[in-house]
Each structure stands twice: as structure tokens, then as C-alpha cells.
Design a protein around this motif. Structure first.
Motif, PDB file in Angstrom:
ATOM      1  N   SER A  78      80.203  24.227  44.821  1.00 33.50           N
ATOM      2  CA  SER A  78      80.807  23.913  43.526  1.00 33.50           C
ATOM      3  C   SER A  78      82.089  24.711  43.392  1.00 33.50           C
ATOM      4  O   SER A  78      82.153  25.873  43.813  1.00 33.50           O
ATOM      5  CB  SER A  78      79.864  24.279  42.388  1.00 33.50           C
TER       6      SER A  78
ATOM      7  N   SER B  11      85.875  25.191  40.739  1.00 31.94           N
ATOM      8  CA  SER B  11      86.576  24.849  39.507  1.00 31.94           C
ATOM      9  C   SER B  11      87.555  23.738  39.826  1.00 31.94           C
ATOM     10  O   SER B  11      87.878  23.505  40.996  1.00 31.94           O
ATOM     11  CB  SER B  11      87.349  26.055  38.981  1.00 31.94           C
ATOM     12  N   GLU B  12      88.072  23.070  38.803  1.00 33.79           N
ATOM     13  CA  GLU B  12      89.108  22.070  39.048  1.00 33.79           C
ATOM     14  C   GLU B  12      90.235  22.731  39.827  1.00 33.79           C
ATOM     15  O   GLU B  12      90.681  23.825  39.470  1.00 33.79           O
ATOM     16  CB  GLU B  12      89.635  21.501  37.733  1.00 33.79           C
TER      17      GLU B  12
ATOM     18  N   SER C 187      82.176  17.643  37.080  1.00 34.23           N
ATOM     19  CA  SER C 187      82.412  18.905  37.774  1.00 34.23           C
ATOM     20  C   SER C 187      83.018  18.603  39.135  1.00 34.23           C
ATOM     21  O   SER C 187      83.143  17.440  39.523  1.00 34.23           O
ATOM     22  CB  SER C 187      81.098  19.693  37.913  1.00 34.23           C
ATOM     23  N   TRP C 188      83.375  19.667  39.851  1.00 32.02           N
ATOM     24  CA  TRP C 188      84.037  19.527  41.148  1.00 32.02           C
ATOM     25  C   TRP C 188      83.213  20.150  42.260  1.00 32.02           C
ATOM     26  O   TRP C 188      82.579  21.189  42.067  1.00 32.02           O
ATOM     27  CB  TRP C 188      85.412  20.189  41.107  1.00 32.02           C
TER      28      TRP C 188
END
Length: 187
Positions: free
Chosen positions: A106, A108-109, A129-130
């Protein structure tokens, strides 16, 4: 000496130079004759595409046996749990094949990410989410199929890196010559 060009393919562009009548093509962005894509990105995917005038190099880069790592930023519907990330890391059975193990985490953008046109669909009650996903294979729509199989459909897909070559500061529609170090790792 081979010419190698790195291009940030925008959403909606087809990875070919000949017109198809519906979508923009590479010819609309890259005015360099005699180069061709080494691999593909789906029309609805964005990001790094390598082009070259060296047919043998083009074949080597696109061939599945080369296993050059490719890094993707994937915006998904929902927030993947550790079980989903572990499934992506271990290999996913897609029915017609089982993917090779991948790196998945996972994130963050991504910083400096451009706005997509058109924007992704948003649902009021479902967060997005990214994930950063690193693969050593690249079958048709593989990333989208993998994330859907583990329960988190892909909303946006951006290839950010191939081997040591990255998007760096390339905005959608921009291209640049590969650096000497990038050429060395690709050849």
C-alpha cells in the motif's frame, strides 16, 4: 546506436502509430519516424512506454522471458487488507494462468500525480487507495485482473517504471531520450 525514447502515455491513447479513427495514437505525440513501442499499455492505462528503432531490442524488451521488472501505481476501489496484499505477493490464480509472485504494498497517492481526464468514477460510500505493484511479467490486463481477483477492482493504472527507467518528471504526452545509464540497463 539504437534510439530509445521514454514516453508518458496519456489515458485514452492507443499504443500504435497508425490511426484507428476513434482514439489518439502515438503519432499524435511522438514525431520521430522509425521508432516502435517495445511492449504495450492498454488504452485505459497510463504511464511509461519505451520506444525504439532497434527491432531486436524491441523484441527482447517485449518478450515475456526477459522478465524486466515493471512498477505500477494502481488506484483501487476500497482499502486492501494484508490478506489481499499477501495474495498479490504470492501469485494469483486467474483461471487461465497463475501469476508469478509480485511485490505489492500500500502507498499514498504518488507525489506530483497529474489529474486524469476523464476522472475516475467516485462512489460516495466506497473509499479508494493506492497499491504499488512490481511484476516481472506482463500479460493482457494482468494488473486489473489481479486486483479484481483479490477483491479490489482497479480504477486507475499507471506504469511508473520499467527496469531502471522511470517517468521522472515526464507529464502525460511528453517524451525524452533514454539516458546512457537507462540504455545500458535495457540493452
Amino acid at each position: 546506436m539504437s534510439r530509445i525514447v521514454l514516453f508518458n502515455k496519456p489515458y485514452g491513447v492507443i499504443c500504435q502509430f497508425s490511426p484507428d479513427g476513434k482514439h489518439p495514437t502515438l503519432k499524435d505525440y511522438i514525431p520521430i519516424p522509425g521508432i516502435y513501442p517495445a511492449g504495450r499499455l492498454d488504452t485505459d492505462s497510463e504511464g511509461l512506454l519505451i520506444l525504439t528503432d532497434d527491432g531486436a531490442l524491441q523484441h527482447r524488451l517485449a518478450h515475456p522471458s526477459r522478465k524486466l521488472p515493471k512498477t505500477y501505481w494502481v488506484q483501487v476501489e476500497g482499502i486492501p487488507d494484508s490478506a489481499a496484499l499477501q495474495a498479490l505477493q504470492g501469485g494469483v490464480n486467474l483461471g487461465d494462468f497463475v501469476t508469478l509472485p509480485a511485490q505489492a504494498r500500500s502507498i499514498s497517492e504518488p507525489v506530483g500525480l497529474w489529474t486524469r481526464n476523464p476522472p475516475i468514477r467516485e462512489r460516495r460510500n466506497i473509499p479508494t487507495s493506492w497499491i504499488e505493484l512490481v511484476l516481472k511479467e506482463g500479460k493482457n490486463r494482468q494488473v486489473r485482473r489481479m486486483t479484481a481477483k483479490v477483491g479490489y477492482p482497479t480504477l486507475r493504472l499507471i506504469r511508473s517504471q520499467i527496469g531502471l527507467s522511470t517517468l521522472a518528471a515526464l507529464m502525460p504526452g511528453e517524451y525524452r531520450a533514454a539516458t546512457a545509464a537507462e540504455v545500458a540497463t535495457l540493452i
